[in-house]
Design a protein around this motif. Sequence first.
Motif, PDB file in Angstrom:
ATOM      1  N   THR A 171       0.813  -1.220   0.000  1.00 21.32           N
ATOM      2  CA  THR A 171       0.000   0.000   0.000  1.00 21.32           C
ATOM      3  C   THR A 171       0.846   1.270   0.000  1.00 21.32           C
ATOM      4  N   GLU A 172       2.110   1.171   0.439  1.00 21.22           N
ATOM      5  CA  GLU A 172       2.954   2.367   0.520  1.00 21.22           C
ATOM      6  C   GLU A 172       3.883   2.503  -0.681  1.00 21.22           C
ATOM      7  N   TRP A 173       3.714   1.645  -1.668  1.00 27.75           N
ATOM      8  CA  TRP A 173       4.582   1.737  -2.848  1.00 27.75           C
ATOM      9  C   TRP A 173       4.172   2.931  -3.709  1.00 27.75           C
ATOM     10  N   ARG A 174       5.176   3.733  -4.102  1.00 31.51           N
ATOM     11  CA  ARG A 174       4.900   4.937  -4.881  1.00 31.51           C
ATOM     12  C   ARG A 174       5.305   4.742  -6.341  1.00 31.51           C
ATOM     13  N   GLU A 175       4.567   5.362  -7.207  1.00 26.27           N
ATOM     14  CA  GLU A 175       4.816   5.230  -8.642  1.00 26.27           C
ATOM     15  C   GLU A 175       6.199   5.732  -9.025  1.00 26.27           C
ATOM     16  N   ASP A 176       6.698   6.754  -8.324  1.00 28.16           N
ATOM     17  CA  ASP A 176       8.004   7.312  -8.689  1.00 28.16           C
ATOM     18  C   ASP A 176       9.165   6.382  -8.336  1.00 28.16           C
ATOM     19  N   PHE A 177       8.905   5.310  -7.566  1.00 24.18           N
ATOM     20  CA  PHE A 177       9.949   4.307  -7.311  1.00 24.18           C
ATOM     21  C   PHE A 177      10.252   3.501  -8.574  1.00 24.18           C
ATOM     22  N   GLY A 178       9.339   3.530  -9.548  1.00 23.33           N
ATOM     23  CA  GLY A 178       9.435   2.628 -10.687  1.00 23.33           C
ATOM     24  C   GLY A 178       8.749   1.319 -10.331  1.00 23.33           C
ATOM     25  N   LYS A 179       8.613   0.439 -11.294  1.00 25.11           N
ATOM     26  CA  LYS A 179       8.022  -0.868 -11.004  1.00 25.11           C
ATOM     27  C   LYS A 179       8.988  -1.669 -10.137  1.00 25.11           C
ATOM     28  N   PRO A 180       8.490  -2.431  -9.166  1.00 24.40           N
ATOM     29  CA  PRO A 180       9.382  -3.183  -8.267  1.00 24.40           C
ATOM     30  C   PRO A 180      10.282  -4.168  -9.016  1.00 24.40           C
ATOM     31  N   ILE A 181      11.548  -4.180  -8.656  1.00 21.15           N
ATOM     32  CA  ILE A 181      12.564  -5.074  -9.241  1.00 21.15           C
ATOM     33  C   ILE A 181      12.448  -5.062 -10.769  1.00 21.15           C
ATOM     34  N   ASN A 182      12.650  -3.879 -11.312  1.00 21.83           N
ATOM     35  CA  ASN A 182      12.575  -3.685 -12.756  1.00 21.83           C
ATOM     36  C   ASN A 182      13.929  -3.998 -13.415  1.00 21.83           C
ATOM     37  N   GLN A 183      13.989  -3.824 -14.729  1.00 21.13           N
ATOM     38  CA  GLN A 183      15.212  -4.179 -15.456  1.00 21.13           C
ATOM     39  C   GLN A 183      16.425  -3.343 -15.024  1.00 21.13           C
ATOM     40  N   GLU A 184      16.226  -2.076 -14.716  1.00 19.56           N
ATOM     41  CA  GLU A 184      17.364  -1.269 -14.255  1.00 19.56           C
ATOM     42  C   GLU A 184      17.864  -1.784 -12.906  1.00 19.56           C
ATOM     43  N   ASP A 185      16.949  -2.127 -12.009  1.00 21.11           N
ATOM     44  CA  ASP A 185      17.343  -2.673 -10.708  1.00 21.11           C
ATOM     45  C   ASP A 185      18.120  -3.978 -10.874  1.00 21.11           C
ATOM     46  N   LEU A 186      17.654  -4.833 -11.781  1.00 22.68           N
ATOM     47  CA  LEU A 186      18.313  -6.114 -12.006  1.00 22.68           C
ATOM     48  C   LEU A 186      19.710  -5.928 -12.581  1.00 22.68           C
ATOM     49  N   ILE A 187      19.844  -4.999 -13.524  1.00 26.60           N
ATOM     50  CA  ILE A 187      21.165  -4.711 -14.105  1.00 26.60           C
ATOM     51  C   ILE A 187      22.096  -4.162 -13.027  1.00 26.60           C
ATOM     52  N   GLY A 188      21.585  -3.246 -12.194  1.00 27.24           N
ATOM     53  CA  GLY A 188      22.401  -2.680 -11.122  1.00 27.24           C
ATOM     54  C   GLY A 188      22.860  -3.731 -10.131  1.00 27.24           C
ATOM     55  N   THR A 189      21.975  -4.680  -9.803  1.00 27.33           N
ATOM     56  CA  THR A 189      22.353  -5.757  -8.889  1.00 27.33           C
ATOM     57  C   THR A 189      23.442  -6.627  -9.492  1.00 27.33           C
ATOM     58  N   ASN A 190      23.303  -6.938 -10.786  1.00 32.95           N
ATOM     59  CA  ASN A 190      24.336  -7.729 -11.457  1.00 32.95           C
ATOM     60  C   ASN A 190      25.685  -7.015 -11.447  1.00 32.95           C
ATOM     61  N   LEU A 191      25.654  -5.708 -11.631  1.00 36.47           N
ATOM     62  CA  LEU A 191      26.894  -4.919 -11.575  1.00 36.47           C
ATOM     63  C   LEU A 191      27.521  -4.976 -10.187  1.00 36.47           C
ATOM     64  N   SER A 192      26.679  -4.941  -9.156  1.00 34.39           N
ATOM     65  CA  SER A 192      27.220  -4.958  -7.796  1.00 34.39           C
ATOM     66  C   SER A 192      27.856  -6.302  -7.468  1.00 34.39           C
ATOM     67  N   PHE A 193      27.437  -7.362  -8.142  1.00 36.35           N
ATOM     68  CA  PHE A 193      27.997  -8.688  -7.908  1.00 36.35           C
ATOM     69  C   PHE A 193      29.184  -8.991  -8.825  1.00 36.35           C
ATOM     70  N   SER A 194      29.508  -8.073  -9.704  1.00 33.35           N
ATOM     71  CA  SER A 194      30.607  -8.297 -10.651  1.00 33.35           C
ATOM     72  C   SER A 194      31.596  -7.131 -10.610  1.00 33.35           C
ATOM     73  N   LEU A 195      31.240  -6.012 -11.212  1.00 35.63           N
ATOM     74  CA  LEU A 195      32.135  -4.860 -11.274  1.00 35.63           C
ATOM     75  C   LEU A 195      32.530  -4.366  -9.884  1.00 35.63           C
ATOM     76  N   ILE A 196      31.588  -4.310  -8.967  1.00 41.64           N
ATOM     77  CA  ILE A 196      31.877  -3.789  -7.628  1.00 41.64           C
ATOM     78  C   ILE A 196      32.816  -4.727  -6.864  1.00 41.64           C
ATOM     79  N   VAL A 197      32.710  -6.031  -7.087  1.00 38.83           N
ATOM     80  CA  VAL A 197      33.647  -6.979  -6.476  1.00 38.83           C
ATOM     81  C   VAL A 197      35.060  -6.695  -6.979  1.00 38.83           C
ATOM     82  N   ILE A 198      35.186  -6.507  -8.283  1.00 34.34           N
ATOM     83  CA  ILE A 198      36.490  -6.193  -8.882  1.00 34.34           C
ATOM     84  C   ILE A 198      37.041  -4.896  -8.298  1.00 34.34           C
ATOM     85  N   ARG A 199      36.183  -3.901  -8.197  1.00 36.24           N
ATOM     86  CA  ARG A 199      36.603  -2.602  -7.651  1.00 36.24           C
ATOM     87  C   ARG A 199      37.071  -2.753  -6.208  1.00 36.24           C
ATOM     88  N   GLY A 200      36.383  -3.589  -5.437  1.00 29.51           N
ATOM     89  CA  GLY A 200      36.783  -3.823  -4.054  1.00 29.51           C
ATOM     90  C   GLY A 200      38.151  -4.462  -3.960  1.00 29.51           C
TER      91      GLY A 200
END
Length: 359
Positions: A171-200
């Motif tokens: 009930t508290e989900w707002r339209e400006d958040f975007g759709k939940p777990i959308n394609q941009e969110d999924l791409i960002g998560t994949n980056l955090s599990f790959s590129l960000i590991v390398i950066r660390g």
Amino acid sequence: MSKLKLYQNIEFDQLRKIQDPSADQLVSLLIKNPELIAIINSWKEIPTKIDESYPQEFQSFFNFYLRQNEIPEDILIKGQKLFDQKGDLYLAMLGFYSLPYAYAFGDGAEVLVRSKRILSDIGRRLGETGSFILDIFEPGAFLTKKKAFLSCAKVRLIHAFSRYFISNYGTEWREDFGKPINQEDLIGTNLSFSLIVIRGWKKMGIKVSPDEVSFIMQYWKWVGRLMGINEKYWPENPKEAFALEKLIRKRHVKATDAGNQLIQALIAYYKSTIPDPLISSQVVPILNFFLGKEVSKVLGIESSVPVNGELLGLVFKFSGWKNYGGNKGYSQVARQNESNQLAVYGEKLEIKLPEFNRS
């Protein structure tokens, strides 16, 4: 063609409206037919043939995995070899960099904080994430060992379950958040599990060759395909990867109550459970070191305690040596991970779809 032209706000605004139709359709079916959830959870791997008696949505979703014929064998072997060498450091970066980094992405954090298990049972949630990483990097994964396909399918469906409950009961989900777990969110998560590991790793002075960067990113392109991510936007080289991460960071890093709740829960968990006092006593400075000033400020965890990257790298390596000895490899990391889970939870943590009785 360079993908840099794709990395524009107008493109990614559209990606926030797109989710994963195949997984979402199956979850709508599973909600109505919970006996199918129990069947999926009983599998050790996806059956070699999906019986035609199953509903079409069920057949279509799992046949996608059975029809993956162009498997990047060379990339998978190289990625698994690297994990065999650095598995403990890979998991360390997930805990101290990838996951907290994701908490700073405000709209995505709104999804995470609505999963009460992340706040109330963060240890089990982290353990399940670790089990997923071990599944997909197991020597022979996707090649001779097919369990990894099922693990990707289950995580993909767990995302769809989250979308279903947020969309239908949030009930508290707002339209400006975007759709939940959308394609941009999924791409960002994949980056955090790959590129960000390398950066660390690089922040700790650990050498990573251009070839290693390339095949880690290609490995996660393959995993991303199996997780329902549109490959069109996945970077093909380091320059594109850095540009993509920078775009998503500029679009979404912001202070939110959701991000603050998540990072505080993580800090409290680490302080109370990490056995190595060299690490547990310096959780906030270590997080601050990896996340950097901008992200740390957004999460409200700025620290004045300086951290030397190379020294921290030695601390993590020494911690790994204490846990695994001189014969560290995938088997030792997996065995220790399972031993820890048995000691804390009385069971090995597996990725499972949520089961419930039809009302």
